[in-house]
Design a protein around this motif. Structure first.
Motif, mmCIF file in Angstrom:
data_model
loop_
_atom_site.group_PDB
_atom_site.id
_atom_site.type_symbol
_atom_site.label_atom_id
_atom_site.label_comp_id
_atom_site.label_asym_id
_atom_site.label_seq_id
_atom_site.Cartn_x
_atom_site.Cartn_y
_atom_site.Cartn_z
ATOM 1 N N PRO A 75 -39.419 11.484 4.409
ATOM 2 C CA PRO A 75 -39.043 11.272 3.005
ATOM 3 C C PRO A 75 -37.871 10.320 2.796
ATOM 4 N N PHE A 76 -37.060 10.083 3.836
ATOM 5 C CA PHE A 76 -35.902 9.221 3.609
ATOM 6 C C PHE A 76 -36.282 7.747 3.438
ATOM 7 N N PHE A 77 -37.588 7.420 3.478
ATOM 8 C CA PHE A 77 -37.970 6.045 3.129
ATOM 9 C C PHE A 77 -37.626 5.756 1.667
ATOM 10 N N LEU A 78 -37.425 6.819 0.877
ATOM 11 C CA LEU A 78 -37.065 6.657 -0.534
ATOM 12 C C LEU A 78 -35.617 6.212 -0.723
ATOM 13 N N GLU A 79 -34.799 6.356 0.323
ATOM 14 C CA GLU A 79 -33.401 5.959 0.230
ATOM 15 C C GLU A 79 -33.274 4.440 0.334
ATOM 16 N N LYS A 80 -32.241 3.917 -0.289
ATOM 17 C CA LYS A 80 -32.040 2.467 -0.300
ATOM 18 C C LYS A 80 -31.296 2.022 0.958
ATOM 19 N N ARG A 81 -31.948 2.284 2.092
ATOM 20 C CA ARG A 81 -31.409 1.861 3.380
ATOM 21 C C ARG A 81 -32.546 1.301 4.224
ATOM 22 N N ASN A 82 -32.205 0.558 5.251
ATOM 23 C CA ASN A 82 -33.218 0.025 6.137
ATOM 24 C C ASN A 82 -33.915 1.172 6.851
ATOM 25 N N PHE A 83 -35.222 1.315 6.628
ATOM 26 C CA PHE A 83 -35.930 2.483 7.143
ATOM 27 C C PHE A 83 -35.923 2.534 8.661
ATOM 28 N N SER A 84 -36.214 1.416 9.308
ATOM 29 C CA SER A 84 -36.300 1.420 10.775
ATOM 30 C C SER A 84 -34.967 1.782 11.408
ATOM 31 N N GLU A 85 -33.877 1.228 10.865
ATOM 32 C CA GLU A 85 -32.556 1.564 11.399
ATOM 33 C C GLU A 85 -32.233 3.034 11.163
ATOM 34 N N ASN A 86 -32.617 3.512 10.001
ATOM 35 C CA ASN A 86 -32.380 4.921 9.670
ATOM 36 C C ASN A 86 -33.193 5.838 10.590
ATOM 37 N N LEU A 87 -34.428 5.433 10.889
ATOM 38 C CA LEU A 87 -35.272 6.248 11.758
ATOM 39 C C LEU A 87 -34.744 6.245 13.190
ATOM 40 N N LEU A 88 -34.290 5.096 13.669
ATOM 41 C CA LEU A 88 -33.685 5.039 15.006
ATOM 42 C C LEU A 88 -32.454 5.940 15.085
ATOM 43 N N LYS A 89 -31.652 5.906 14.032
ATOM 44 C CA LYS A 89 -30.473 6.772 13.973
ATOM 45 C C LYS A 89 -30.893 8.246 13.995
ATOM 46 N N THR A 90 -31.937 8.579 13.252
ATOM 47 C CA THR A 90 -32.439 9.956 13.211
ATOM 48 C C THR A 90 -32.944 10.388 14.575
ATOM 49 N N MET A 91 -33.681 9.505 15.256
ATOM 50 C CA MET A 91 -34.206 9.825 16.587
ATOM 51 C C MET A 91 -33.067 10.100 17.570
ATOM 52 N N ASN A 92 -32.016 9.302 17.492
ATOM 53 C CA ASN A 92 -30.860 9.521 18.366
ATOM 54 C C ASN A 92 -30.136 10.815 18.030
ATOM 55 N N MET A 93 -30.048 11.123 16.729
ATOM 56 C CA MET A 93 -29.416 12.383 16.316
ATOM 57 C C MET A 93 -30.221 13.582 16.801
ATOM 58 N N ILE A 94 -31.547 13.463 16.783
ATOM 59 C CA ILE A 94 -32.394 14.542 17.289
ATOM 60 C C ILE A 94 -32.081 14.800 18.755
ATOM 61 N N LEU A 95 -31.949 13.718 19.530
ATOM 62 C CA LEU A 95 -31.648 13.863 20.956
ATOM 63 C C LEU A 95 -30.247 14.420 21.175
ATOM 64 N N GLU A 96 -29.270 13.840 20.471
ATOM 65 C CA GLU A 96 -27.867 14.175 20.722
ATOM 66 C C GLU A 96 -27.478 15.549 20.188
ATOM 67 N N VAL A 97 -28.030 15.929 19.055
ATOM 68 C CA VAL A 97 -27.630 17.187 18.414
ATOM 69 C C VAL A 97 -28.667 18.275 18.641
ATOM 70 N N ASP A 98 -29.896 18.007 18.185
ATOM 71 C CA ASP A 98 -30.911 19.057 18.226
ATOM 72 C C ASP A 98 -31.266 19.451 19.657
ATOM 73 N N VAL A 99 -31.513 18.465 20.510
ATOM 74 C CA VAL A 99 -31.940 18.795 21.873
ATOM 75 C C VAL A 99 -30.755 19.195 22.745
ATOM 76 N N LEU A 100 -29.753 18.322 22.857
ATOM 77 C CA LEU A 100 -28.633 18.609 23.758
ATOM 78 C C LEU A 100 -27.856 19.837 23.325
ATOM 79 N N TYR A 101 -27.542 19.944 22.034
ATOM 80 C CA TYR A 101 -26.710 21.034 21.535
ATOM 81 C C TYR A 101 -27.438 22.369 21.622
#
Length: 392
Positions: free
Chosen positions: A202-228
């Motif tokens: 759903p964040f494609f609705l935000e006024k940000r670059n989608f691909s950059e936002n998705l890459l950031k989300t993927m890294n957050m998933i790894l760094e926070v959700d998986v590692l933590y």
């Protein structure tokens, strides 16, 4: 407490939620403890706030949204907060980011046992195993999964329509009639490629670059959700990231576990565990033969959503991989997909053999069903690929 009510009121009043999620009607609201799991970026916070707005409104203090990531909860317990909320007439507590709070499962169990007039709805990562790893909640929590937008939800949003869902059996039996009905109102193929690229999150609705936002989300998933959540040391993050990259650039593929273990310099068992973590985190999907499951090696791994394929290597996107990934992603909510014998791509519910094709210029095997990309309306066992986006 009053400051939390003010924040709740502001968030509900300023909520932008143009799509009503189907999960809202699937949940049994009679349950007192409800867990909403979902991968980062699919709209769990928005879902909680939508629940507050739909059932209570911004000013009703019987319902309160709080984020357990708040520093306030470093010295105040959830139990004390819930007790005070009840004393002030509170009935429904909406808890976001529950895994950031220590002993969250024990305190939720205490609230469940002692505050029988209080309903708690909480969100968590898909990496969390609510029942398997939290015996405190076993038999007490009703768990649900919030997914990203289906193609139907995306199409309804972008075209201003309200097309209904269909079951897989309805689509197989009546796909020509259903497709004609939809195509008489809108041209779904005009929206389909956009969905494959950026419509799931759903964040494609935000006024940000989608691909950059998705890459950031993927890294957050790894760094926070998986590692933590899995309590993996930070030093292993580069190995996890490299494994994801190696799998993503080849998916769908049969993982060569021995080669992968050499590439990321770890054991074969660790590689398999990492693949399972990536699957739990909704970054990958594993496809198995009928009757097999983890810890056995999957016959194939896929990216979880077609959207995840594009930012990894945007100039080398394999469209057949995109098609198969879309099909897997949209069907897995209510169907079981396995490796298919013979020449099909998927065996669905141990009944239907499916091949995913670009167009109808193929040799037709009457024993197969074909999900065909570049067609609006199918015929016989040739079903438009986009129509499988109407399953939820």
């Amino acid at each position: 407490m009053e400051s939390f009510f003010k924040t709740h009121k502001y968030l509900v009043e300023h909520l932008y939620s143009p799509v009503r999620r189907g999960l809202m009607d699937e949940i049994d609201w009679n349950d007192r403890l409800i867990g909403i799991k979902g991968s980062r970026g699919v709209g769990k916070t928005t879902f909680l706030l939508s629940l507050a707005r739909e059932h209570f409104g911004a000013d009703n203090k019987e319902c309160l949204y709080i984020n357990l990531n708040h520093f306030y909860f470093t010295e105040r317990t959830l139990i004390d907060f819930a007790s005070e909320f009840r004393a002030k007439g509170g009935k429904v507590l909406l808890l976001d980011q529950v895994f950031k709070y220590p002993d969250w499962s024990k305190e939720l169990r205490y609230c469940y046992d002692h505050f029988t007039d209080l309903k708690i709805v909480f969100t968590g990562s898909t990496v969390m195993r609510l029942k398997e790893e939290n015996p405190d909640l076993s038999g007490k929590v009703a768990s649900y999964h919030l997914r990203g937008f289906s193609f139907r939800e995306f199409l309804n949003l972008m075209s201003g329509n309200s097309f209904p869902m269909y079951t897989l059996e309805e689509i197989i039996a009546n796909h020509e009639e259903i497709a004609k009905r939809i195509c008489s109102v809108v041209k779904p193929m005009a929206y389909f490629q956009d969905y494959l690229h950026h419509g799931f999150y759903p964040f494609f609705l935000e006024k940000r670059n989608f691909s950059e936002n998705l890459l950031k989300t993927m890294n957050m998933i790894l760094e926070v959700d998986v590692l933590y959540i899995k309590q993996i040391e930070q030093t292993y993050l580069p190995k996890l990231r490299k494994l994801l990259y190696l799998l993503a650039t080849n998916a769908p593929c049969t993982p060569n576990v021995s080669q992968l273990s050499k590439e990321i310099e770890t054991s074969r068992a660790t590689v398999m565990n990492y693949i399972k973590y990536l699957t739990d985190a909704r970054l990958m999907n594993m496809l198995y033969p009928v009757g097999e499951a983890f810890p056995k090696k999957p016959s194939k791994v896929y990216m979880y959503s077609s959207n995840l394929i594009y930012p990894i290597r945007p100039e080398e996107v394999n469209m057949q991989a995109v098609r198969e990934t879309f099909f897997f992603n949209q069907l897995m909510k209510d169907s079981i997909l396995n490796e298919a014998p013979r020449n099909a791509h998927f065996l669905v519910n141990e009944t239907y053999h499916f091949r995913i094709e670009e167009n109808v210029k193929i040799k037709n095997n009457p024993d197969f069903y074909y999900a065909v990309d570049k067609t609006e309306i199918g015929e016989g066992n040739m079903i438009p690929l986009w129509l499988f986006g109407f399953l939820y």
